[in-house]
Design an enzyme around this catalytic site. Structure first.
Site, PDB file in Angstrom:
ATOM      1  N   ASP A  12       0.777  -1.302   0.184  1.00 51.90           N
ATOM      2  CA  ASP A  12      -0.068   0.040   0.088  1.00 51.90           C
ATOM      3  C   ASP A  12       0.877   1.185  -0.025  1.00 51.90           C
ATOM      4  O   ASP A  12       2.176   1.390   0.516  1.00 51.90           O
ATOM      5  CB  ASP A  12      -0.932  -0.059   1.106  1.00 51.90           C
ATOM      6  CG  ASP A  12      -2.325   1.008   1.104  1.00 51.90           C
ATOM      7  OD1 ASP A  12      -2.343   1.329  -0.189  1.00 51.90           O
ATOM      8  OD2 ASP A  12      -2.640   1.277   1.914  1.00 51.90           O
ATOM      9  N   HIS A  29       2.861   3.712  -8.934  1.00 53.15           N
ATOM     10  CA  HIS A  29       2.445   1.961  -9.286  1.00 53.15           C
ATOM     11  C   HIS A  29       3.720   1.584 -10.066  1.00 53.15           C
ATOM     12  O   HIS A  29       3.972   0.173  -9.904  1.00 53.15           O
ATOM     13  CB  HIS A  29       1.163   1.974  -9.949  1.00 53.15           C
ATOM     14  CG  HIS A  29      -0.087   2.408  -9.239  1.00 53.15           C
ATOM     15  ND1 HIS A  29      -0.409   1.964  -7.931  1.00 53.15           N
ATOM     16  CD2 HIS A  29      -1.263   2.917  -9.626  1.00 53.15           C
ATOM     17  CE1 HIS A  29      -1.427   2.410  -7.545  1.00 53.15           C
ATOM     18  NE2 HIS A  29      -1.874   2.875  -8.561  1.00 53.15           N
ATOM     19  N   LEU A 123      10.874 -20.825  -3.967  1.00 49.28           N
ATOM     20  CA  LEU A 123      10.113 -19.719  -3.280  1.00 49.28           C
ATOM     21  C   LEU A 123       8.607 -20.063  -3.956  1.00 49.28           C
ATOM     22  O   LEU A 123       8.502 -20.088  -5.310  1.00 49.28           O
ATOM     23  CB  LEU A 123      10.629 -18.530  -3.712  1.00 49.28           C
ATOM     24  CG  LEU A 123       9.708 -17.018  -3.501  1.00 49.28           C
ATOM     25  CD1 LEU A 123       9.437 -17.006  -1.763  1.00 49.28           C
ATOM     26  CD2 LEU A 123      10.565 -15.883  -3.825  1.00 49.28           C
TER      27      LEU A 123
HETATM   28  C1  IPE Z   1      -5.605  -2.709  -0.245  1.00 49.00           C
HETATM   29  O1  IPE Z   1      -5.124  -1.289  -0.424  1.00 49.00           O
HETATM   30  C2  IPE Z   1      -5.279  -3.452  -1.731  1.00 49.00           C
HETATM   31  C3  IPE Z   1      -4.226  -3.676  -2.334  1.00 49.00           C
HETATM   32  C4  IPE Z   1      -2.962  -2.993  -1.580  1.00 49.00           C
HETATM   33  C5  IPE Z   1      -4.172  -3.993  -3.468  1.00 49.00           C
HETATM   34  P1  IPE Z   1      -6.340  -0.120  -0.578  1.00 49.00           P
HETATM   35  O2  IPE Z   1      -5.687   0.933  -0.949  1.00 49.00           O
HETATM   36  O3  IPE Z   1      -7.294  -0.300  -2.131  1.00 49.00           O
HETATM   37  O4  IPE Z   1      -7.450  -0.273   0.637  1.00 49.00           O
HETATM   38  P2  IPE Z   1      -8.053   0.896   1.312  1.00 49.00           P
HETATM   39  O5  IPE Z   1      -8.850   1.296   0.181  1.00 49.00           O
HETATM   40  O6  IPE Z   1      -7.088   1.758   1.754  1.00 49.00           O
HETATM   41  O7  IPE Z   1      -8.627   0.173   2.439  1.00 49.00           O
HETATM   42  C1  IPE Z   2      -1.315   0.263  -3.607  1.00 48.00           C
HETATM   43  O1  IPE Z   2      -1.091   1.595  -3.537  1.00 48.00           O
HETATM   44  C2  IPE Z   2      -1.336  -0.221  -4.907  1.00 48.00           C
HETATM   45  C3  IPE Z   2      -2.850  -0.535  -5.213  1.00 48.00           C
HETATM   46  C4  IPE Z   2      -4.044  -0.593  -4.596  1.00 48.00           C
HETATM   47  C5  IPE Z   2      -3.136  -0.779  -6.828  1.00 48.00           C
HETATM   48  P1  IPE Z   2      -2.449   2.495  -3.401  1.00 48.00           P
HETATM   49  O2  IPE Z   2      -2.809   2.827  -4.861  1.00 48.00           O
HETATM   50  O3  IPE Z   2      -3.375   2.070  -2.650  1.00 48.00           O
HETATM   51  O4  IPE Z   2      -1.628   3.898  -2.878  1.00 48.00           O
HETATM   52  P2  IPE Z   2      -2.324   4.821  -1.836  1.00 48.00           P
HETATM   53  O5  IPE Z   2      -2.999   4.119  -0.695  1.00 48.00           O
HETATM   54  O6  IPE Z   2      -3.591   5.668  -2.533  1.00 48.00           O
HETATM   55  O7  IPE Z   2      -1.175   5.847  -1.530  1.00 48.00           O
HETATM   56 MG    MG Z   3      -4.003   2.359  -0.599  1.00 43.85          MG
END
Ligand code: IPE
Ligand code: IPE
Ligand code: MG
Length: 235
Positions: A12, A29, A123
């Site tokens: 995240d 990303h 792995l």
């Molecule tokens: C959870 O992260 C999903 C992934 C990391 C793929 P999100 O950023 O989507 O989750 P919320 O919205 O903060 O709960």
């Molecule tokens: C995690 O990073 C990747 C995915 C959920 C695809 P985020 O896109 O959720 O990044 P934040 O949480 O908005 O910073």
């Molecule tokens: Mg996120």
């Protein structure tokens, strides 16, 4: 230091990491994706046997069309590249989640990657794509119910192990350590069944900055924990 057998990570913070640099979320990303390659190498080097990462949730379709399209493009590239990473690390790759929602070419790339890497066992790398724990349970329950109706399974024979065998993670041991980067203190629909007795580690470090040093820090914290599983720890 005892290395966990199975580490699960909620990747995240890509978007916030990019925003802090005045860059578009897509840049986060891209960086997050390349960090995933590095962390696979690190896990292999440290002797972790199972790694499961949450890369795209069933809820992530709610993001802007631009962001979702960017992610699909990234998955296409990554799935192709992952063949080399699998070869280099003797790593078996599996995708968990409902992949039928993806375009045909993505589904094909997933099948190719899984087939290519199926005999590796140094792995075991699970990538959660269009994954949601509730969705996984619903899909599993549907298959289980169908088997009961067809007489393949008796209602009385349904045990925890049987339920487990209907999940996407069938055959994979439960995670020992779950890491979530970037400060959020929730599971966001990740592995609800499988994390029943897993140790959690939360860090404010955003995913693109999560490196081997941070990984070691998480494993050190894990080593300080007293894992009980409901019993009393023997000294
Ligand atoms: C959870 O992260 C999903 C992934 C990391 C793929 P999100 O950023 O989507 O989750 P919320 O919205 O903060 O709960
Ligand atoms: C995690 O990073 C990747 C995915 C959920 C695809 P985020 O896109 O959720 O990044 P934040 O949480 O908005 O910073
Ligand atoms: Mg996120």
């Amino acid at each position: 230091m005892k290395v966990p057998n199975h580490i699960a990570i909620i990747l995240d913070g890509n978007g916030r990491w990019a925003k802090a640099k005045g860059m578009p979320r897509s840049y986060g990303h891209v960086k997050g994706c390349s960090n995933l390659e590095t962390i696979c190498d690190d896990m292999k080097e440290m002797g972790v046997k199972y790694l499961t990462v949450y890369a795209f949730s069933t809820e992530n379709w709610k993001r802007s069309r631009e962001e979702v399209e960017g992610l699909m493009k990234l998955f296409r590239n990554y799935l192709k590249k992952c063949i080399k990473i699998a070869e280099r690390n003797k790593m078996r790759v599996k995708v968990i989640g409902d992949i039928t929602a993806f375009d045909q070419d993505i589904q094909k790339k997933i099948a190719q990657l899984e087939e290519f890497s199926k005999d590796y066992d140094e792995l075991h790398f699970q990538i959660a794509l269009n994954y949601g724990s509730r969705d996984e349970i619903v899909r599993g329950v549907r298959r289980l119910a169908a088997d009961v109706l067809e007489g393949k399974l008796e209602k009385e024979k349904i045990t925890e192990a049987v339920v487990e065998s209907y999940l996407d993670t069938a055959g994979i041991p439960d995670p020992d350590l779950m890491i979530r980067t970037s400060g959020e203190l929730r599971l966001s629909n990740f592995l609800l069944w499988q994390l029943a007795y897993t140790e959690f580690y939360f860090t404010d470090v955003p995913w693109p900055d999560f490196n081997k040093k941070e990984l070691i820090r998480a494993i050190e914290k894990y080593n300080e924990r007293d894992r009980r599983y409901g019993g009393v720890k023997e000294e």
